[in-house]
Each structure stands twice: as structure tokens, then as C-alpha cells.
Design an enzyme around this catalytic site. Structure first.
Site, PDB file in Angstrom:
ATOM      1  N   GLN A  57     -10.406  -3.844  -3.233  1.00  0.00           N
ATOM      2  CA  GLN A  57     -11.719  -3.566  -2.761  1.00  0.00           C
ATOM      3  C   GLN A  57     -12.694  -3.738  -3.462  1.00  0.00           C
ATOM      4  OE1 GLN A  57     -12.132  -1.626   0.617  1.00  0.00           O
ATOM      5  NE2 GLN A  57     -14.191  -2.303   0.013  1.00  0.00           N
ATOM      6  N   CYS A 101     -16.601   1.846   0.978  1.00  0.00           N
ATOM      7  CA  CYS A 101     -15.329   0.934   1.302  1.00  0.00           C
ATOM      8  C   CYS A 101     -14.666   1.093   2.812  1.00  0.00           C
ATOM      9  CB  CYS A 101     -14.152   1.203   0.250  1.00  0.00           C
ATOM     10  SG  CYS A 101     -13.624   2.962   0.502  1.00  0.00           S
ATOM     11  N   ARG A 143     -13.280  -8.524   1.904  1.00  0.00           N
ATOM     12  CA  ARG A 143     -12.146  -8.267   1.659  1.00  0.00           C
ATOM     13  C   ARG A 143     -11.216  -9.468   1.970  1.00  0.00           C
ATOM     14  NH1 ARG A 143     -10.075  -2.948   1.808  1.00  0.00           N
ATOM     15  NH2 ARG A 143      -8.345  -4.126   0.884  1.00  0.00           N
ATOM     16  N   HIS A 184      -7.651   0.696  -6.135  1.00  0.00           N
ATOM     17  CA  HIS A 184      -7.759   0.007  -5.087  1.00  0.00           C
ATOM     18  C   HIS A 184      -8.437  -1.406  -5.679  1.00  0.00           C
ATOM     19  CE1 HIS A 184      -7.870  -1.225  -0.897  1.00  0.00           C
ATOM     20  NE2 HIS A 184      -8.899  -0.348  -0.373  1.00  0.00           N
ATOM     21  N   ASP A 226     -17.302   7.056  -0.995  1.00  0.00           N
ATOM     22  CA  ASP A 226     -15.950   7.038  -0.628  1.00  0.00           C
ATOM     23  C   ASP A 226     -15.799   8.295   0.075  1.00  0.00           C
ATOM     24  OD1 ASP A 226     -13.041   6.260   0.187  1.00  0.00           O
ATOM     25  OD2 ASP A 226     -12.622   6.385  -1.859  1.00  0.00           O
ATOM     26  N   ARG A 242       0.875  -1.268  -0.028  1.00  0.00           N
ATOM     27  CA  ARG A 242      -0.052   0.026  -0.040  1.00  0.00           C
ATOM     28  C   ARG A 242       0.937   1.206  -0.011  1.00  0.00           C
ATOM     29  NH1 ARG A 242      -5.299   1.455   3.520  1.00  0.00           N
ATOM     30  NH2 ARG A 242      -6.120   0.080   1.849  1.00  0.00           N
TER      31      ARG A 242
END
Ligand code: CP
Ligand code: NVA
Length: 306
Positions: A139, A265, A293, A136, A226, A109
Site C-alpha cells: 500500500q 488506503c 496498487r 502494509h 485509515d 495477507r
């Protein structure tokens, strides 16, 4: 078997690099991982050690990867940038060449997409993008699994992404829409819509952009939002001030299809991108999405080492 392609056995860095078959197979495997949790017939990471290298904060991604790697038989070490010389400026290509000789795979990440691309290329080990400024991808797999569980299918559904239309989540959603063919509307203030060069590269007639949040959510089946300010953008008050009309609240949702679902998310900033009451009303879906996830990433891990 998810894909015979050597490329897909080396890296999962973006939805852009994926395709419909690859995404469908990963979702299928994720559902299988979910239904066989605790009783997997084989442990594909047995004897392996994976590194998780994060230069940004994380709750869901870190925990789900640590648990997932262990559940697939592997060992895992978490390395924040402050733990390793990367944080003092050692180049990613040197970090990659060292870790590539010691661990079997890496989950990263960070900020620049190029860093995960370089890590994959210099390390020579399976590499997973656990969020960059660009995408992402893990996700989105969890989100798609959640849609399939809640609505049976994404085919024929109207999916809306509302908020920052030019961030990692919206971009990954747009690539997923291109490959899977569902209608996706991205609603954002004009300066937070994707740039023309991105839309040209995407080249997907089923993805439309609008600055009108009400028009966007009309008869929508899935409302996805988000944070307005992604990690690294903290303190950009001027940007945040643009989003007042784009809050997911009860009034906005009154325009959706009757059986709509709301996705986030997480982490969520209540009374900013989503109200407390909407988040709590849809908590069952949103926390199922968070749980997914784990299952989705186990599918990615297993597919990379099969
Ligand atoms: N959704 C998500 O990636 O959460 P974390 O930042 O907590 O990992
Ligand atoms: N767009 C958000 C996603 C967090 C999971 C960010 O990058 O901070």
C-alpha cells in the site's frame, strides 16, 4: 533492474526491511509499469504459477494482485484460509513447504508478521506481504507513487498520518519516512501512538508524534488516514470512541497547505475517520491511489523474479 541484492529477490515483507534505493527503484518501476500497461516488452512471470493466500478480507489487494500476476504472464490461484488446511490448523511452516514445491511465489495477507516471515523462510519461494498487523508495504508503494504523481515529489513535503498511529499503515509510513527523509507527523490519541520500543527501533528524527490533530495538519501537504479499527479489531467500541477529534473533515483540512492532497488506503468508513464530503472531494486522488496498487505490485513482482 531494481536491486542486485538476493534478499530483495526473495521477499517483500515490510518497508522496515527496505531502504531508500530499493523504494525509489520500485516506485520508478511502478511508474514504468503504469505507462507501459498492455504493452510490456517482457513478461517476467511467464510459465509461473503464484498463490495468493488470504486469511483476511480484501478487495483492492486481491484484485490488483490477480490482475497484476496475469498481466505479467503468470497464472494465479486464490486460496482463502477456508479453502486450505491452514484454516483447520495446519502450521504455516508445513503449508509453506508444500506450496514451495509447487508454486513459484506467494502473496500472503494475515495477522502475524512472523507468519509471512516463516512462510518465506520455509517455502524458499518469493513471498510478498499483502498486509499483516505489523505492516502494509504494498500500500505504501502505491501511496508514494500517488504523491509523486500529484505533487511531483515527497521531498520537502509535510506528510501527516492521522488516526490509529499504532497500526500497519502508520508503521509502514514511518519506515518510509525514515528511509526517504520527508517530514512525517503521526497524530493519534495517546493510547494509539506507537510504543517507545518501536520509536527507538525506528530512530528517525523526521518522524514526530502528537496527540494534537490541528497542530499536526498545520501547513501539511499530504493528509493520510485509515480506519480506526483495523481488521481483527472489530467491535472494540472503546477504542473507536477515542478518535472523535481525529476525523478528517473540512474544518481540520482548513489548516493544511493550500494545495494539499488527501489519501485513504480504503475501505473508508464515512463519517468516522473521514467525512463523505471530504472523501468525495478527494475521490480523484483516492481512487488513483487505489489503482496504483496494481502498478506498484507489478513492480514488486517483476523485481522479485528478475
Ligand atoms: N487498501 C487495501 O489493502 O484494501 P483491501 O483490504 O480491499 O485489499
Ligand atoms: N489498517 C487497516 C488497513 C486496511 C487496508 C486494516 O488492517 O484493516
Amino acid at each position: 533492474m531494481v536491486s542486485a541484492s538476493p534478499f530483495f529477490q526473495m521477499q517483500f515483507l515490510s518497508i522496515e526491511e527496505s531502504n531508500a534505493t530499493h523504494l525509489e527503484s520500485l516506485i520508478h518501476l511502478a511508474a514504468e509499469m503504469k505507462s507501459t500497461r498492455g504493452a510490456h516488452s517482457n513478461l517476467p512471470l511467464a510459465g509461473q504459477t503464484w498463490a495468493i493466500i488470504f486469511t483476511k478480507a480484501s478487495t483492492r489487494t486481491r484484485v490488483s494482485f490477480e490482475v497484476g500476476i496475469r498481466e505479467l504472464g503468470g497464472n494465479v490461484m486464490f486460496l482463502s484460509k477456508n479453502d486450505i488446511q491452514l484454516g483447520r490448523g495446519e502450521p504455516i511452516k508445513d503449508t509453506a513447504r508444500v506450496l514451495g514445491r509447487m508454486v513459484h511465489g506467494a502473496v500472503i495477507r494475515t495477522f502475524a508478521q512472523q507468519d509471512v516471515v516463516d512462510f518465506a523462510s520455509y517455502s524458499g519461494i518469493p513471498t510478498i506481504n499483502a498486509l499483516t498487523d505489523e505492516e502494509h508495504p504494498c500500500q505504501i508503494l502505491a501511496d508514494l507513487l500517488t504523491i509523486r504523481e500529484k505533487l511531483d515529489t515527497w521531498a520537502g513535503k509535510k506528510i501527516v498520518f492521522i488516526g490509529d498511529g499504532d497500526n500497519n499503515m502508520s508503521r509502514s509510513w514511518m519506515w518510509a519516512a525514515k528511509y526517504l527523509g520527508f517530514e512525517l507527523v503521526v497524530a493519534a490519541p495517546a493510547s494509539c501512538l506507537p510504543q517507545k520500543d518501536f520509536m527507538d527501533r525506528l530512530d528517525a528524527s523526521n518522524v514526530t508524534l502528537t496527540i494534537d490533530p490541528v497542530e499536526a495538519v498545520k501547513n501539511a501537504d499530504v493528509i493520510n488516514t485509515d480506519v480506526w479499527l483495523s481488521m481483527g479489531q472489530e467491535g472494540q467500541g472503546e477504542k473507536e470512541a477515542l478518535f472523535g477529534d481525529y476525523q478528517v473533515n473540512e474544518k481540520l483540512l482548513s489548516h493544511c497547505a493550500d494545495k494539499h492532497i488527501v489519501l485513504h488506503c480504503l475501505p473508508a468508513y464515512r463519517e468516522k475517520e473521514i467525512t463523505e464530503s471530504v472523501l468525495e472531494a478527494h475521490a480523484d486522488t483516492i481512487f488513483q491511489q487505489a489503482e496504483n496498487r496494481l502498478h506498484a505490485q507489478k513492480a514488486v513482482l517483476a523485481a522479485l523474479v528478475e
